[in-house]
Design an enzyme around this catalytic site. Structure first.
Site, PDB file in Angstrom:
ATOM      1  N   THR A  12       8.845 -35.258  23.128  1.00 32.32           N
ATOM      2  CA  THR A  12       9.119 -34.237  22.113  1.00 32.32           C
ATOM      3  C   THR A  12       9.846 -32.996  22.656  1.00 32.32           C
ATOM      4  O   THR A  12      10.334 -32.193  21.875  1.00 32.32           O
ATOM      5  CB  THR A  12       7.784 -33.775  21.482  1.00 32.32           C
ATOM      6  OG1 THR A  12       6.876 -33.493  22.549  1.00 32.32           O
ATOM      7  CG2 THR A  12       7.202 -34.842  20.582  1.00 32.32           C
ATOM      8  N   VAL A  15      14.022 -32.083  27.246  1.00 32.96           N
ATOM      9  CA  VAL A  15      14.528 -33.214  28.032  1.00 32.96           C
ATOM     10  C   VAL A  15      14.171 -34.526  27.328  1.00 32.96           C
ATOM     11  O   VAL A  15      14.978 -35.468  27.291  1.00 32.96           O
ATOM     12  CB  VAL A  15      13.973 -33.168  29.474  1.00 32.96           C
ATOM     13  CG1 VAL A  15      14.396 -34.395  30.260  1.00 32.96           C
ATOM     14  CG2 VAL A  15      14.457 -31.902  30.186  1.00 32.96           C
ATOM     15  N   ARG A 109       8.179 -34.960  43.717  1.00 31.93           N
ATOM     16  CA  ARG A 109       9.504 -35.041  44.374  1.00 31.93           C
ATOM     17  C   ARG A 109       9.439 -34.986  45.891  1.00 31.93           C
ATOM     18  O   ARG A 109      10.195 -35.665  46.572  1.00 31.93           O
ATOM     19  CB  ARG A 109      10.397 -33.886  43.898  1.00 31.93           C
ATOM     20  CG  ARG A 109      10.967 -34.064  42.532  1.00 31.93           C
ATOM     21  CD  ARG A 109      11.915 -32.915  42.227  1.00 31.93           C
ATOM     22  NE  ARG A 109      12.226 -32.850  40.812  1.00 31.93           N
ATOM     23  CZ  ARG A 109      12.392 -31.711  40.133  1.00 31.93           C
ATOM     24  NH1 ARG A 109      12.291 -30.544  40.742  1.00 31.93           N
ATOM     25  NH2 ARG A 109      12.671 -31.749  38.858  1.00 31.93           N
ATOM     26  N   CYS A 148      17.326 -29.448  38.457  1.00 35.33           N
ATOM     27  CA  CYS A 148      18.632 -29.462  37.773  1.00 35.33           C
ATOM     28  C   CYS A 148      19.734 -28.697  38.512  1.00 35.33           C
ATOM     29  O   CYS A 148      20.921 -28.981  38.311  1.00 35.33           O
ATOM     30  CB  CYS A 148      18.463 -28.945  36.349  1.00 35.33           C
ATOM     31  SG  CYS A 148      17.438 -27.480  36.213  1.00 35.33           S
ATOM     32  N   GLN A 174      22.233 -20.004  35.934  1.00 33.56           N
ATOM     33  CA  GLN A 174      21.595 -21.136  35.271  1.00 33.56           C
ATOM     34  C   GLN A 174      21.365 -20.905  33.782  1.00 33.56           C
ATOM     35  O   GLN A 174      20.937 -19.822  33.355  1.00 33.56           O
ATOM     36  CB  GLN A 174      20.263 -21.445  35.970  1.00 33.56           C
ATOM     37  CG  GLN A 174      20.464 -21.801  37.434  1.00 33.56           C
ATOM     38  CD  GLN A 174      19.203 -22.247  38.156  1.00 33.56           C
ATOM     39  OE1 GLN A 174      19.082 -21.996  39.345  1.00 33.56           O
ATOM     40  NE2 GLN A 174      18.276 -22.898  37.478  1.00 33.56           N
ATOM     41  N   GLU A 200      12.440 -21.844  42.053  1.00 32.78           N
ATOM     42  CA  GLU A 200      13.733 -22.542  42.034  1.00 32.78           C
ATOM     43  C   GLU A 200      14.444 -22.487  43.397  1.00 32.78           C
ATOM     44  O   GLU A 200      15.028 -23.471  43.840  1.00 32.78           O
ATOM     45  CB  GLU A 200      14.605 -21.889  40.951  1.00 32.78           C
ATOM     46  CG  GLU A 200      15.804 -22.699  40.554  1.00 32.78           C
ATOM     47  CD  GLU A 200      15.483 -23.777  39.514  1.00 32.78           C
ATOM     48  OE1 GLU A 200      14.290 -24.009  39.232  1.00 32.78           O
ATOM     49  OE2 GLU A 200      16.424 -24.391  39.015  1.00 32.78           O
ATOM     50  N   ARG A 231      19.076 -16.559  36.094  1.00 32.08           N
ATOM     51  CA  ARG A 231      19.161 -17.068  34.714  1.00 32.08           C
ATOM     52  C   ARG A 231      20.190 -16.221  33.978  1.00 32.08           C
ATOM     53  O   ARG A 231      20.136 -14.979  34.031  1.00 32.08           O
ATOM     54  CB  ARG A 231      17.795 -16.954  34.044  1.00 32.08           C
ATOM     55  CG  ARG A 231      17.713 -17.633  32.716  1.00 32.08           C
ATOM     56  CD  ARG A 231      17.627 -19.131  32.786  1.00 32.08           C
ATOM     57  NE  ARG A 231      16.380 -19.631  33.327  1.00 32.08           N
ATOM     58  CZ  ARG A 231      16.186 -20.893  33.715  1.00 32.08           C
ATOM     59  NH1 ARG A 231      17.159 -21.778  33.626  1.00 32.08           N
ATOM     60  NH2 ARG A 231      15.021 -21.278  34.204  1.00 32.08           N
ATOM     61  N   HIS A 238      24.591 -25.488  34.475  1.00 31.75           N
ATOM     62  CA  HIS A 238      24.285 -24.619  35.604  1.00 31.75           C
ATOM     63  C   HIS A 238      25.534 -24.507  36.487  1.00 31.75           C
ATOM     64  O   HIS A 238      26.081 -25.520  36.950  1.00 31.75           O
ATOM     65  CB  HIS A 238      23.139 -25.200  36.448  1.00 31.75           C
ATOM     66  CG  HIS A 238      21.795 -25.134  35.786  1.00 31.75           C
ATOM     67  ND1 HIS A 238      21.553 -24.481  34.594  1.00 31.75           N
ATOM     68  CD2 HIS A 238      20.597 -25.632  36.183  1.00 31.75           C
ATOM     69  CE1 HIS A 238      20.269 -24.588  34.277  1.00 31.75           C
ATOM     70  NE2 HIS A 238      19.667 -25.286  35.225  1.00 31.75           N
TER      71      HIS A 238
HETATM   72  P1  NAP Z   1       9.484 -28.849  27.252  1.00 34.08           P
HETATM   73  O1  NAP Z   1      10.568 -28.725  26.247  1.00 34.08           O
HETATM   74  O2  NAP Z   1       8.468 -27.760  27.358  1.00 34.08           O
HETATM   75  O3  NAP Z   1       8.690 -30.262  26.944  1.00 34.08           O
HETATM   76  C1  NAP Z   1       7.486 -30.608  27.607  1.00 34.08           C
HETATM   77  C2  NAP Z   1       6.953 -31.954  27.125  1.00 34.08           C
HETATM   78  O4  NAP Z   1       5.679 -32.186  27.791  1.00 34.08           O
HETATM   79  C3  NAP Z   1       6.695 -32.045  25.614  1.00 34.08           C
HETATM   80  O5  NAP Z   1       6.981 -33.332  25.153  1.00 34.08           O
HETATM   81  C4  NAP Z   1       5.172 -31.796  25.526  1.00 34.08           C
HETATM   82  O6  NAP Z   1       4.572 -32.413  24.402  1.00 34.08           O
HETATM   83  C5  NAP Z   1       4.703 -32.511  26.796  1.00 34.08           C
HETATM   84  N1  NAP Z   1       3.367 -32.034  27.186  1.00 34.08           N
HETATM   85  C6  NAP Z   1       2.994 -30.748  27.414  1.00 34.08           C
HETATM   86  N2  NAP Z   1       1.654 -30.710  27.710  1.00 34.08           N
HETATM   87  C7  NAP Z   1       1.200 -31.992  27.667  1.00 34.08           C
HETATM   88  C8  NAP Z   1      -0.055 -32.603  27.858  1.00 34.08           C
HETATM   89  N3  NAP Z   1      -1.162 -31.886  28.152  1.00 34.08           N
HETATM   90  N4  NAP Z   1      -0.159 -33.954  27.735  1.00 34.08           N
HETATM   91  C9  NAP Z   1       0.939 -34.699  27.435  1.00 34.08           C
HETATM   92  N5  NAP Z   1       2.172 -34.175  27.209  1.00 34.08           N
HETATM   93  C10 NAP Z   1       2.304 -32.837  27.324  1.00 34.08           C
HETATM   94  O7  NAP Z   1      10.059 -29.047  28.713  1.00 34.08           O
HETATM   95  P2  NAP Z   1      11.495 -29.658  29.195  1.00 34.08           P
HETATM   96  O8  NAP Z   1      12.477 -28.584  29.418  1.00 34.08           O
HETATM   97  O9  NAP Z   1      11.830 -30.805  28.294  1.00 34.08           O
HETATM   98  O10 NAP Z   1      11.112 -30.194  30.647  1.00 34.08           O
HETATM   99  C11 NAP Z   1      10.356 -31.381  30.846  1.00 34.08           C
HETATM  100  C12 NAP Z   1      10.209 -31.649  32.336  1.00 34.08           C
HETATM  101  O11 NAP Z   1      11.492 -31.867  32.919  1.00 34.08           O
HETATM  102  C13 NAP Z   1       9.585 -30.482  33.103  1.00 34.08           C
HETATM  103  O12 NAP Z   1       8.772 -30.985  34.130  1.00 34.08           O
HETATM  104  C14 NAP Z   1      10.797 -29.748  33.647  1.00 34.08           C
HETATM  105  O13 NAP Z   1      10.492 -28.994  34.788  1.00 34.08           O
HETATM  106  C15 NAP Z   1      11.730 -30.909  33.960  1.00 34.08           C
HETATM  107  N6  NAP Z   1      13.158 -30.578  33.958  1.00 34.08           N
HETATM  108  C16 NAP Z   1      13.730 -29.855  32.955  1.00 34.08           C
HETATM  109  C17 NAP Z   1      15.106 -29.585  32.991  1.00 34.08           C
HETATM  110  C18 NAP Z   1      15.826 -28.803  31.934  1.00 34.08           C
HETATM  111  O14 NAP Z   1      17.038 -28.536  32.117  1.00 34.08           O
HETATM  112  N7  NAP Z   1      15.185 -28.415  30.834  1.00 34.08           N
HETATM  113  C19 NAP Z   1      15.868 -30.085  34.044  1.00 34.08           C
HETATM  114  C20 NAP Z   1      15.252 -30.840  35.039  1.00 34.08           C
HETATM  115  C21 NAP Z   1      13.905 -31.083  34.977  1.00 34.08           C
HETATM  116  P3  NAP Z   1       4.215 -31.553  23.045  1.00 34.08           P
HETATM  117  O15 NAP Z   1       5.517 -31.336  22.324  1.00 34.08           O
HETATM  118  O16 NAP Z   1       3.301 -32.481  22.320  1.00 34.08           O
HETATM  119  O17 NAP Z   1       3.581 -30.274  23.482  1.00 34.08           O
END
Ligand code: NAP
Length: 349
Positions: A12, A15, A109, A148, A174, A200, A231, A238
């Protein structure tokens, strides 16, 4: 090839949505299972995940019910876009239960038995997996992609290994999408720069050396990396300015030729998400720019420009990549494509 069913943990989030969009119409993979937190569990995906991408949400996925992240429930291959606060334990439990977890999260990682993979840079690090299984007692596995910003830096440095890399100083600009949703408050970032992104700099400094290292990354590359991370009010992409000291003191023309000529295993295997070329060298004096270049190579290419001598180190340049595509979902999908192409069907490991 028969399509391989895949699941998405954290489907959801920012990412997670990129995973959905990029897996739609994928020639090898079909998303059949979506999972997130208890806030989303039991809801239709379209209600649980307010869609934030320009590409429309695929209808069939919108109607799917979001499940809990329960190991053993989803397909063997699962992508993880889980929040780092929960990813460590959930991903381990899935690997113990026999799933192949291809993760974006930072938690595993730097584990010496977990590949930190960029298929163009260190495809041979997949060789860690049999030892990972033996040592951890997992019937599944965990493979990660880098932070990233790190992926952009490591891709740009990879062709320069030819000359020996001694030192790197990198300053990032970023995008806000790198902080998830809702991320950085608008009043903090509009018309402003925030010169701090927690953890970071440490990630860029350590992950880069593991990725460029040998023995599956257990022997880090012998160089020193100093990162400044900032940021900026950009939505996606980025950008970073990099100065690099190269042992062999090549001419700028030689470095330029190494960047332009760079190609690797994903291109050789013609993997569906592999950009050709992986590094795009910009000739314009004012490129790359996030608005113009983040989507190049369907968001998977790294753009490099302004390569010139550095009076302090040896050479300097600008690099740019799409943070939620090459820096997250696209990177993980390319990792999984490499795993399928190199190892045959996943269950054979
Ligand atoms: P995000 O929008 O905050 O999404 C987080 C996801 O984790 C949501 O689907 C959320 O579900 C789920 N979640 C949170 N708490 C949970 C729990 N207790 N049990 C099960 N699921 C849970 O974050 P994002 O930006 O997509 O990033 C996701 C991951 O990828 C992170 O680890 C981040 O560091 C990494 N990442 C992000 C980027 C980027 O550019 N954004 C780049 C590289 C890596 P709900 O919607 O149900 O709360």
């Amino acid at each position: 090839m028969r399509s391989i069913e895949v699941g998405i943990l954290g489907a959801t989030g920012v990412v997670g949505q990129q995973f959905i969009a990029r897996l739609h119409g994928h020639p090898w993979f079909r998303a059949t299972w979506l999972a997130a937190s208890e806030r989303s569990e039991g809801r239709a995906y379209r209600d649980a995940a307010p869609w934030r991408l320009a590409a429309p949400m695929p209808d069939a996925l919108g109607a799917m019910t979001v499940e809990a992240c329960t190991p053993g429930r989803g397909p063997q291959l699962v992508f993880s876009a889980l929040d780092a606060s929960v990813a460590g334990d959930i991903e381990r439990a899935f690997a113990e239960a026999g799933h192949i977890v291809v993760s974006n999260a930072r938690n595993h990682r730097m584990d010496p038995l977990v590949p930190l993979l960029i298929p163009e840079v260190n495809h041979e690090h997949l060789g860690l997996l049999p030892e990972q299984r033996r040592e951890k007692g997992w019937t599944g596995a965990i493979v990660t992609n880098p932070n990233c910003s790190t992926v952009v830096l490591a891709m740009a440095l990879a062709p320069m290994r030819l000359f020996g890399i001694r030192a790197v100083i990198v300053s990032t600009m970023q995008a806000v999408s790198g902080a998830g949703y809702p991320g950085v408050p608008s009043l903090d970032i509009l018309g402003n720069i925030v010169p701090f992104i927690g953890g970071e700099e440490e990630k860029m400094e350590s992950e880069t050396l593991k990725i460029l290292g040998t023995d599956g990354g257990r022997i880090p590359y012998e160089a020193v990396v100093s990162a400044h991370t900032n940021r900026v009010p950009v939505v996606d992409g980025h950008t970073m300015t990099v100065s690099v000291d190269l042992v062999g003191k090549p001419s700028i023309a030689e470095v330029d030729a190494a960047l332009r000529g760079f190609s690797s295993r994903p291109q050789e295997l013609a993997l569906p998400s592999a950009p050709v070329p992986p590094i795009i060298v910009c000739d314009e004096p004012n490129r790359p720019q996030p608005r113009l270049d983040a989507d190049r190579g369907a968001g998977m290419a790294v753009s490099v420009g302004r390569l010139r001598p550095c009076p302090v180190l040896h050479a300097k340049f600008v690099a740019l990549g799409h943070n939620t595509v090459r820096g997250a979902a696209g990177a993980a999908i390319l990792n999984a494509e490499l795993m399928v192409a190199e190892q045959g069907h996943l269950v054979m490991w």
